[in-house]
Design a protein around this motif. Structure first.
Motif, mmCIF file in Angstrom:
data_model
loop_
_atom_site.group_PDB
_atom_site.id
_atom_site.type_symbol
_atom_site.label_atom_id
_atom_site.label_comp_id
_atom_site.label_asym_id
_atom_site.label_seq_id
_atom_site.Cartn_x
_atom_site.Cartn_y
_atom_site.Cartn_z
ATOM 1 N N ASN A 74 6.521 -4.009 13.744
ATOM 2 C CA ASN A 74 7.673 -3.882 13.481
ATOM 3 C C ASN A 74 8.854 -4.999 13.931
ATOM 4 O O ASN A 74 7.437 -6.060 13.995
ATOM 5 N N TYR A 75 10.209 -4.811 13.964
ATOM 6 C CA TYR A 75 11.040 -6.636 13.536
ATOM 7 C C TYR A 75 10.621 -7.011 15.394
ATOM 8 O O TYR A 75 10.237 -8.833 15.649
ATOM 9 N N ASP A 76 10.081 -5.959 16.271
ATOM 10 C CA ASP A 76 10.057 -6.950 17.917
ATOM 11 C C ASP A 76 8.885 -7.550 17.993
ATOM 12 O O ASP A 76 7.971 -8.025 18.816
ATOM 13 N N PHE A 77 7.601 -6.593 17.243
ATOM 14 C CA PHE A 77 6.706 -7.534 17.171
ATOM 15 C C PHE A 77 6.383 -8.639 16.645
ATOM 16 O O PHE A 77 6.115 -9.628 16.748
ATOM 17 N N ASP B 220 19.742 -4.882 10.502
ATOM 18 C CA ASP B 220 20.426 -4.205 11.453
ATOM 19 C C ASP B 220 18.672 -3.935 12.376
ATOM 20 O O ASP B 220 17.714 -3.519 12.187
ATOM 21 N N ARG B 221 18.509 -4.833 12.903
ATOM 22 C CA ARG B 221 17.272 -4.703 13.864
ATOM 23 C C ARG B 221 16.663 -3.883 14.173
ATOM 24 O O ARG B 221 15.888 -3.129 14.938
ATOM 25 N N GLN B 222 17.236 -2.973 15.197
ATOM 26 C CA GLN B 222 16.992 -1.951 15.675
ATOM 27 C C GLN B 222 16.960 -0.541 14.696
ATOM 28 O O GLN B 222 15.979 0.161 14.344
ATOM 29 N N PHE B 223 17.680 -0.662 13.318
ATOM 30 C CA PHE B 223 16.669 -0.334 12.291
ATOM 31 C C PHE B 223 15.867 0.276 11.490
ATOM 32 O O PHE B 223 14.967 0.796 11.905
ATOM 33 N N LEU B 224 15.398 -1.570 11.539
ATOM 34 C CA LEU B 224 13.747 -1.840 11.767
ATOM 35 C C LEU B 224 13.244 -1.347 12.285
ATOM 36 O O LEU B 224 12.264 -1.137 12.338
ATOM 37 N N ASN B 225 13.574 -1.796 13.691
ATOM 38 C CA ASN B 225 12.390 -1.143 14.599
ATOM 39 C C ASN B 225 11.771 0.011 15.036
ATOM 40 O O ASN B 225 11.138 1.075 14.824
ATOM 41 N N ASN B 226 13.210 1.059 14.017
ATOM 42 C CA ASN B 226 12.827 2.314 13.898
ATOM 43 C C ASN B 226 12.143 3.006 13.117
ATOM 44 O O ASN B 226 11.675 4.254 12.960
ATOM 45 N N THR B 227 11.819 2.303 12.212
ATOM 46 C CA THR B 227 11.672 2.670 11.007
ATOM 47 C C THR B 227 10.076 2.467 9.889
ATOM 48 O O THR B 227 10.250 2.332 9.475
ATOM 49 N N ILE B 228 9.806 0.344 9.672
ATOM 50 C CA ILE B 228 9.002 -0.332 9.886
ATOM 51 C C ILE B 228 7.565 -0.118 10.328
ATOM 52 O O ILE B 228 8.504 -0.150 11.364
ATOM 53 N N LYS C 71 0.635 -1.250 -0.304
ATOM 54 C CA LYS C 71 -0.325 0.292 0.080
ATOM 55 C C LYS C 71 0.536 0.789 -0.076
ATOM 56 O O LYS C 71 2.126 1.511 0.348
ATOM 57 N N PRO C 72 0.385 2.451 -0.214
ATOM 58 C CA PRO C 72 1.368 3.393 -0.749
ATOM 59 C C PRO C 72 1.629 3.693 0.591
ATOM 60 O O PRO C 72 2.880 4.801 0.415
ATOM 61 N N LYS C 73 1.298 3.752 1.902
ATOM 62 C CA LYS C 73 2.235 4.319 2.936
ATOM 63 C C LYS C 73 2.879 2.819 3.538
ATOM 64 O O LYS C 73 3.508 3.270 4.613
ATOM 65 N N ASP C 74 3.347 2.268 3.117
ATOM 66 C CA ASP C 74 3.263 0.569 3.980
ATOM 67 C C ASP C 74 4.859 1.012 3.931
ATOM 68 O O ASP C 74 5.954 1.515 2.908
ATOM 69 N N LYS C 75 5.939 0.540 5.352
ATOM 70 C CA LYS C 75 7.366 0.599 5.383
ATOM 71 C C LYS C 75 7.790 -0.576 6.157
ATOM 72 O O LYS C 75 7.387 -0.292 7.116
ATOM 73 N N ILE C 76 7.989 -1.801 5.082
ATOM 74 C CA ILE C 76 8.550 -2.815 4.721
ATOM 75 C C ILE C 76 9.596 -3.482 5.064
ATOM 76 O O ILE C 76 10.581 -3.334 4.987
ATOM 77 N N GLY C 77 9.862 -4.019 6.701
ATOM 78 C CA GLY C 77 10.761 -4.725 6.260
ATOM 79 C C GLY C 77 10.444 -6.329 6.410
ATOM 80 O O GLY C 77 9.854 -6.790 6.584
ATOM 81 N N LEU C 78 11.770 -6.516 5.169
ATOM 82 C CA LEU C 78 12.141 -7.503 3.978
ATOM 83 C C LEU C 78 12.844 -8.287 4.740
ATOM 84 O O LEU C 78 13.956 -7.853 4.492
#
Length: 642
Positions: A239-242, A214-222, A25-32
């Protein structure tokens, strides 16, 4: 915006994806995410159109534009300055600027009304395209990701691959595509640059897909995690913790369902076996046979969290003092790295050396190793046996060796069984140990090089960016190994999660001095935030002072007015305490709600409850800070009254 439908893709007959689907979707911030080799980078190339699916389709809307940062861009070179390369993002504006310059040049020799009119139209177009601000925007982003102002007009070809990658990242950010795809963007960024990119991506208006370890980078961006597993794309709405929490819950449910199904299968098979020969039970037997054939089999959960029990063998412990640097200075021509600085490494220290690139971290690591000439004195302690891991060691691996043979040649004198046990800790099991080095991925080569370093019987390790190219599972193995390590080590790393798990001291270079924080990274981060806030507040306060204005004399307070002020402050403090008590009860209720199975088992409810809990915690923290400030004011008033 973009839909992946029933995607299948094969490499040499092996399926990377099998009927996989995903909607972006247009606003998705996805960590693959996913283990190395599962096809994360391949998926990005499929979306970008570099590869063609074997089956299924990838459809995108007409207005969807894609920007792709991948490791292939490391080889890109140009004679243009880095600011010019970044400004290529403004293609139409740059072309308009060229036409403007040509028209102005022409006007110098042949003035005409037509040329003046053309110039006016070009200037209007240039302004409409925000051409007058494009260089400022390019410079802002380039400086944000770590470039010095004086470097902006140097040719791109003068920079290393990692710095060229930063320029390509800047260009992509300036293009602002509706879908931004970033493949391992933090591999070539230092800590301040990573934090800058995090802030930028949080406010990015389009969709983002990030492949990162980088799990903290993912937690802070996705805000969404997509896992590549078993040729499928599994979505987790957080996010990654979730993802970690939800994955554990889903795995528990799946494992219970698997065990229940297996029990039912065994009962059915026992019935079939027992009554197969009885004519009176033939119909029931046939019914159960058909039921087994129709049954959708539930897969057993595969535990991807490897647990390491790695024993480090030292022939001897080092002395108490491992390395002592006294009055050390180091410079390259006009570039000053260290000036008359002193630092000591003691036995048992687990040091993380952090900070921006260009400060001299790798140089300091070589100074500690004794391979870098210096002014001053470097003293190595008694019985110090050093092991050094750096990225260049991947190139030193013999590509024609098998993995097991490579470790045998490391000179540790371990038996083949012991080496196999070590390789098992690094996810090389069974016949994997006979793979040639040349067929391994970058992450697998990193694991081999790390294994070689750790079997060296060194009691002092120097590790330069050891988590680069490691997936989460491999990083977890390294963390566990270093947590069990009884020796001393110093590591250069920009991976905040890794540093927070292994370090008991933080080193950083500031004002050409080696400075130390005697605690964990989380403690250092809180301390640093407080220091930076105080400096900012002090700077703002100084700037806000009116020039050439005499400091007003403090008003004389009577004892009576001072006493009234004290009473008012105490009343306010009591009110804050009442609010804190009430809020603490709300926080406790929120914690209880999240532990409720009805909430914990529902991703939507769990996310809603977690959001409410985090909001309450933030309010509670703010009230506690108010209480501390008010208590300090009361203390000052009480002291002034005495």
């Amino acid at each position: 915006m973009l839909a992946i439908q029933n995607l299948s893709y094969y490499i040499g007959g092996r399926p990377l994806y099998e009927d996989a689907s995903l909607h972006i979707k247009p606003k998705d911030k996805i960590g693959l995410i996913g283990l190395n080799g599962t096809g994360k980078s391949t998926l990005l190339k499929l979306i970008n159109g570099d590869y063609t699916p074997d089956k299924g389709e990838i459809g995108k809307s007409n207005e969807c534009t894609i920007g792709f940062l991948n490791q292939d861009l490391l080889s890109y070179q140009s004679e243009d300055s880095i600011v010019s390369v970044a400004m290529q993002a403004f293609g139409e504006a740059v072309e308009t600027q060229r036409n403007l310059e040509k028209t102005l040049k022409k006007l110098e020799t042949e003035y005409s009304d037509e040329l003046v009119e053309k110039l006016t139209k070009l200037q209007e177009k240039f302004e409409r395209l925000e051409g007058y601000t494009m260089q400022a925007k390019a410079e802002e982003i380039l400086e944000g990701i770590g470039f010095n102002t004086e470097d902006l007009h140097r040719p791109l070809k003068e920079f290393s691959g990692g710095w060229r990658m930063r320029v390509m990242l800047a260009k992509l950010l300036l293009e602002k595509p509706s879908l931004l795809m970033l493949d391992e963007p933090t591999n070539h960024l230092d800590l301040p640059s990573i934090e800058w990119v995090e802030n930028y991506l949080r406010g990015y208006e389009g969709a983002v897909i990030v492949v990162s370890h980088d799990r903290q980078f993912l937690n802070n961006t996705i805000n969404k995690t997509v896992e590549v597993f078993n040729q499928q794309l599994t979505v987790y709405e957080g996010n990654y913790d979730f993802y970690l929490q939800e994955k554990e819950l889903r795995s528990e449910i799946q494992q219970n369902a698997f065990e229940n199904q297996q029990q039912k299968i065994k009962q059915t098979e026992r019935f079939i076996e027992k009554f197969r020969a009885k004519a009176t039970k033939a119909r029931q037997v046939q019914s159960r046979v058909k039921a087994l054939d129709r049954m959708d089999k539930i897969e057993e959960v595969v535990d991807t969290n490897a647990v390491v029990n790695f024993k480090f063998d030292f022939k001897q412990k080092s002395g108490r003092h491992v390395i002592q640097l006294e009055h050390v200075s180091k410079s390259y021509d006009k570039l000053n790295i260290l000036t008359d600085t002193t630092a000591h490494i003691e036995r048992g220290d687990k040091i993380a050396l952090i900070g921006a690139n260009g400060k001299g971290k790798s140089t300091l690591l070589r100074i500690i190793a004794g391979t870098e000439p210096i002014e001053g004195e470097r003293q190595e302690g008694h019985n110090v046996n050093m092991g050094f891991y750096a990225q260049h060691q991947l190139e030193d691996l013999n590509v024609n060796n098998e993995i097991l043979e490579e470790l045998k040649q490391a000179g540790s004198k371990k038996t083949e069984l012991e080496l196999r046990q070590v390789l098992g800790c690094f996810l090389f099991t069974g016949d994997d140990v006979f793979k040639k080095i040349k067929v391994l991925s970058g992450g697998e080569k990193s694991r081999v090089a790390l294994a070689k370093t750790l079997i060296s019987e060194a009691n002092f390790l120097l590790l330069d960016e050891p988590t680069n190219h490691l997936d989460f599972q491999s990083e977890n193995i390294l963390v566990q190994a270093l947590q069990q390590y009884q020796g001393t080590f110093i590591t250069v790393s920009h991976n905040r999660h890794f540093v927070s798990q292994v370090a008991n001291k933080i080193w950083y270079i500031e004002d050409h001095q080696i400075k130390e924080y005697p605690g964990t990274y989380d403690e250092y981060s809180l301390w640093r935030s407080k220091i930076d806030a105080e400096r900012k507040e002090s700077s703002t306060s100084e700037q806000s002072k009116p020039e050439k204005q005499e400091k007003p004399k403090p008003a004389q307070k009577t004892g009576n007015s001072n006493e009234k002020l004290l009473i008012n402050h105490q009343r306010e403090l009591s009110k804050i305490e009442e609010q804190i008590d009430a809020l603490e009860k709300e926080v406790a209720l929120a914690e209880k709600e999240m532990a409720d199975p009805a909430v914990f088992g529902n991703p939507d409810k769990l996310q809603e409850a977690n959001t409410r809990y985090e909001k309450l915690k933030a309010q509670l923290q703010a009230l506690n800070e108010q209480w501390e400030l008010k208590a300090e004011e009361i203390d000052e008033l009480e002291n002034s009254s005495n």
